[in-house]
Design a protein around this motif. Structure first.
Motif, mmCIF file in Angstrom:
data_model
loop_
_atom_site.group_PDB
_atom_site.id
_atom_site.type_symbol
_atom_site.label_atom_id
_atom_site.label_comp_id
_atom_site.label_asym_id
_atom_site.label_seq_id
_atom_site.Cartn_x
_atom_site.Cartn_y
_atom_site.Cartn_z
ATOM 1 N N SER A 407 0.839 -1.199 0.000
ATOM 2 C CA SER A 407 0.000 0.000 0.000
ATOM 3 C C SER A 407 0.876 1.252 0.000
ATOM 4 C CB SER A 407 -0.926 0.003 1.216
ATOM 5 O OG SER A 407 -1.825 -1.093 1.163
ATOM 6 N N LEU A 408 1.973 1.194 0.761
ATOM 7 C CA LEU A 408 2.940 2.289 0.722
ATOM 8 C C LEU A 408 3.532 2.421 -0.676
ATOM 9 C CD1 LEU A 408 4.823 4.444 1.935
ATOM 10 C CD2 LEU A 408 6.331 2.568 2.675
ATOM 11 N N PHE A 409 3.833 1.287 -1.312
ATOM 12 C CA PHE A 409 4.431 1.338 -2.647
ATOM 13 C C PHE A 409 3.462 1.936 -3.667
ATOM 14 C CE2 PHE A 409 6.857 -2.690 -1.212
ATOM 15 C CZ PHE A 409 7.724 -1.913 -0.457
ATOM 16 N N LEU A 410 2.175 1.656 -3.525
ATOM 17 C CA LEU A 410 1.188 2.282 -4.412
ATOM 18 C C LEU A 410 1.221 3.802 -4.262
ATOM 19 C CD1 LEU A 410 -1.870 -0.144 -4.105
ATOM 20 C CD2 LEU A 410 -0.626 0.413 -6.206
ATOM 21 N N LEU A 418 3.107 7.252 -11.485
ATOM 22 C CA LEU A 418 2.486 6.019 -11.972
ATOM 23 C C LEU A 418 1.331 5.649 -11.058
ATOM 24 C CD1 LEU A 418 2.419 3.549 -13.856
ATOM 25 C CD2 LEU A 418 4.036 2.432 -12.298
ATOM 26 N N GLU A 419 0.110 5.690 -11.596
ATOM 27 C CA GLU A 419 -1.078 5.342 -10.813
ATOM 28 C C GLU A 419 -1.547 3.946 -11.198
ATOM 29 O OE1 GLU A 419 -4.174 8.228 -10.465
ATOM 30 O OE2 GLU A 419 -2.819 9.911 -10.809
ATOM 31 N N LEU A 420 -1.572 3.051 -10.217
ATOM 32 C CA LEU A 420 -2.027 1.678 -10.421
ATOM 33 C C LEU A 420 -3.168 1.368 -9.465
ATOM 34 C CD1 LEU A 420 1.383 -0.256 -10.687
ATOM 35 C CD2 LEU A 420 -0.037 0.618 -12.556
ATOM 36 N N ASP A 421 -4.038 0.465 -9.879
ATOM 37 C CA ASP A 421 -5.138 0.033 -9.017
ATOM 38 C C ASP A 421 -4.707 -1.072 -8.069
ATOM 39 O OD1 ASP A 421 -6.904 1.808 -10.228
ATOM 40 O OD2 ASP A 421 -7.426 0.368 -11.798
ATOM 41 N N GLY A 424 1.177 -6.005 -5.940
ATOM 42 C CA GLY A 424 1.451 -7.041 -4.944
ATOM 43 C C GLY A 424 0.187 -7.502 -4.267
ATOM 44 N N ASP A 425 0.152 -7.415 -2.939
ATOM 45 C CA ASP A 425 -1.008 -7.898 -2.195
ATOM 46 C C ASP A 425 -1.955 -6.769 -1.784
ATOM 47 O OD1 ASP A 425 0.497 -6.636 -0.263
ATOM 48 O OD2 ASP A 425 0.699 -8.367 1.064
ATOM 49 N N SER A 426 -1.850 -5.612 -2.452
ATOM 50 C CA SER A 426 -2.680 -4.472 -2.044
ATOM 51 C C SER A 426 -3.453 -3.879 -3.215
ATOM 52 C CB SER A 426 -1.812 -3.377 -1.417
ATOM 53 O OG SER A 426 -2.609 -2.273 -1.025
ATOM 54 N N THR A 427 -4.669 -3.428 -2.897
ATOM 55 C CA THR A 427 -5.500 -2.717 -3.878
ATOM 56 C C THR A 427 -5.841 -1.309 -3.390
ATOM 57 O OG1 THR A 427 -7.502 -3.645 -2.886
ATOM 58 C CG2 THR A 427 -6.522 -4.858 -4.740
ATOM 59 N N GLU A 428 -5.157 -0.844 -2.343
ATOM 60 C CA GLU A 428 -5.444 0.493 -1.826
ATOM 61 C C GLU A 428 -4.167 1.160 -1.336
ATOM 62 O OE1 GLU A 428 -7.596 0.481 1.961
ATOM 63 O OE2 GLU A 428 -7.337 -1.706 2.030
ATOM 64 N N ARG A 429 -4.150 2.485 -1.450
ATOM 65 C CA ARG A 429 -3.009 3.243 -0.968
ATOM 66 C C ARG A 429 -3.021 3.320 0.536
ATOM 67 N NH1 ARG A 429 -4.012 3.551 -5.751
ATOM 68 N NH2 ARG A 429 -2.856 4.614 -7.418
ATOM 69 N N LEU A 430 -1.891 3.656 1.100
ATOM 70 C CA LEU A 430 -1.773 3.747 2.548
ATOM 71 C C LEU A 430 -2.519 4.987 3.025
ATOM 72 C CD1 LEU A 430 -0.306 2.018 4.667
ATOM 73 C CD2 LEU A 430 1.547 3.693 4.615
ATOM 74 N N THR A 431 -3.468 4.809 3.922
ATOM 75 C CA THR A 431 -4.255 5.926 4.426
ATOM 76 C C THR A 431 -3.417 6.793 5.367
ATOM 77 O OG1 THR A 431 -5.075 4.569 6.245
ATOM 78 C CG2 THR A 431 -6.406 4.648 4.240
ATOM 79 N N GLY A 432 -3.693 8.089 5.340
ATOM 80 C CA GLY A 432 -3.060 9.001 6.288
ATOM 81 C C GLY A 432 -1.668 9.445 5.912
ATOM 82 N N ILE A 433 -1.116 8.912 4.830
ATOM 83 C CA ILE A 433 0.261 9.219 4.499
ATOM 84 C C ILE A 433 0.378 10.612 3.925
ATOM 85 C CG2 ILE A 433 0.230 8.358 2.132
ATOM 86 C CD1 ILE A 433 2.993 7.722 4.680
#
Length: 433
Positions: A407-410, A418-421, A424-433
């Motif tokens: 999620s951090l990598f997204l 680069l915007e990806l949906d 790896g094992d995540s479909t969401e960005r890291l919240t609060g970052i």
């Protein structure tokens, strides 16, 4: 002076000489001289840098609390004290797959991918830096720069490939990205197109083009340009001197057979100088926009180096397990690399911002401390990511429903363009970052 015609790097101005192609730093005068209107393409790019040290940190002294100017840093982070308002301390992130094999190599091979690791054969996942290189790396001459300060570890650990311990950047699921450990060859990647041009220095080879360009620059840009040429010249000289110093002061036979493997050609014997050189090459790569994506692995997981310059008496690997007080100065040496990068980047002006403002630095390790605790990973972010990253914060994800590194990598990929949906094992960005 030559303007490249390739559409992917159409706005990059290059100084050319015999066997040399030298990209320029961001200069306001170039877009003005070309009669271009100011738009997003005229803004300095966002760079993405991942740095890595193996085997975590001292288990009692890796912490941060508070915020802003009042943030308190644990002893391991003390070198970053001047930069704490640019720092985000992340607690609780993990790679779930790395916890299925509690030995060093199986906790490192998916550091930047979060992918499952195969034990029977080498197989992991493409790391996020190489996903960026493959998707948007054609915006610069070099898609990504992958550097290291320690060569790969051969062999097996408990029947599992130690290749995982030596690489954080992977171009395919079965192929780690070539990691350049020799400063001179890393430097060559940035500037030289002809490896057989003798001892002529890069700056000397492009002087004619440089003289022509100076006439087109504003006073402030001219000063920035002169400083840039000076830094290239100075670093190339240091690389040459480091190689000579290795010949004079590095490995020499003192017994019937040497008592250690011969150091590789071109690698300085002095570790602090070596790491500083590699930091400076990253800075040059970003400053010239030769690449916007880089990884720098300072040491391997399972590293056998002994950092006597920090007062260490034992190998890094052993110290990580035994956690002696002497581990703290070594950990501080690691963090001093980030402090150096912040200092140098903050000195480079790019319009109303600095190179530090336009960079996202993520430092990581494959475990919290040397006893294979990968249930949470030590992560710090530095820089500004073009205004997207706000420092002076401590973020705790340990009990969060989403604490995936991917999620951090997204988020890092999005900041870098680069915007990806999914990654790896995540479909969401890291919240609060």
């Amino acid at each position: 002076m030559s303007i490249t015609s390739a559409s992917t790097i159409s706005r990059r101005t290059l100084l050319r000489g015999i066997g040399v192609s030298m990209a320029l730093p961001w200069l306001e005068s170039l877009s003005f001289a070309a009669g271009e209107k100011t738009n997003s393409a005229d803004q300095p790019p966002i760079r993405t840098l991942v740095t890595f040290t193996g085997m975590g940190f001292h288990s009692q002294h890796w912490w941060a609390k508070g915020e802003g100017a009042g943030m308190e840093l644990g002893p391991c982070l003390k070198p970053l004290e001047p930069w704490k308002e640019r720092l985000v301390f992340l607690r609780g992130l993990w790679n779930e797959q790395a916890n299925k094999g509690a030995i060093h190599c199986m906790q490192t091979g998916n550091m930047l991918s979060g992918a499952p690791l195969s034990g029977a054969e080498v197989r992991t996942g493409v790391s996020f830096d190489q996903v960026m290189a493959q998707r948007i790396g054609d915006r610069t001459r070099i898609p990504s720069l992958v550097l290291g300060c320690e060569g790969p570890i051969p062999g097996l650990q408990d029947g599992l490939p130690l290749l995982y311990s030596s690489h954080i950047s992977w171009s395919t699921a079965v192929s780690p990205t070539w990691t350049e450990t020799r400063p001179a060859l890393a430097f060559d990647q940035l500037f030289r197109t002809d490896r057989n041009r003798g001892d002529r220095r890069v700056v000397d080879a492009v002087l004619e083009d440089a003289r022509s360009l100076r006439q087109r620059l504003s006073l402030s840009d001219r000063q920035r340009f002169e400083e840039y040429l000076g830094s290239v010249h100075e670093i190339e000289g240091r690389i040459k001197r480091a190689d000579k110093q290795r010949d004079a002061n590095g490995w020499k036979p003192t017994l019937a057979a040497p008592d250690r493997p011969r150091p590789a050609d071109g690698i300085p014997a002095d570790i602090p100088e070596y790491w500083k050189l590699m930091n400076d090459i990253v800075l040059l790569a970003f400053r010239t926009d030769t690449t916007r994506i880089a990884t720098l692995k300072y040491c391997n997981d399972g590293s056998a180096e002994t950092h006597t310059h920090c007062g260490a008496k034992d190998q890094h690997h052993q110290m990580a397990h035994t956690q002696p007080p002497e581990l703290i100065p070594l950990n501080q040496f690691f963090m001093s690399q980030l402090a150096y990068l912040c200092e140098r980047m903050s000195e480079v002006k790019e319009g109303d911002r600095t190179l530090l403002d336009n960079t996202a630095i993520a430092h990581c390790s494959s475990m919290l401390h040397g006893n294979h605790d990968a249930k949470q990973l030590p992560i710090v972010l530095l820089g500004g990511a073009g205004g997207k990253l706000r420092g002076g914060r401590v973020l705790d994800y340990l009990n969060s429903p989403n604490r995936r590194m991917c999620s951090l990598f997204l988020s890092l990929m999005e900041w870098g363009g680069l915007e990806l949906d999914r990654f790896g094992d995540s479909t969401e960005r890291l919240t609060g970052i």
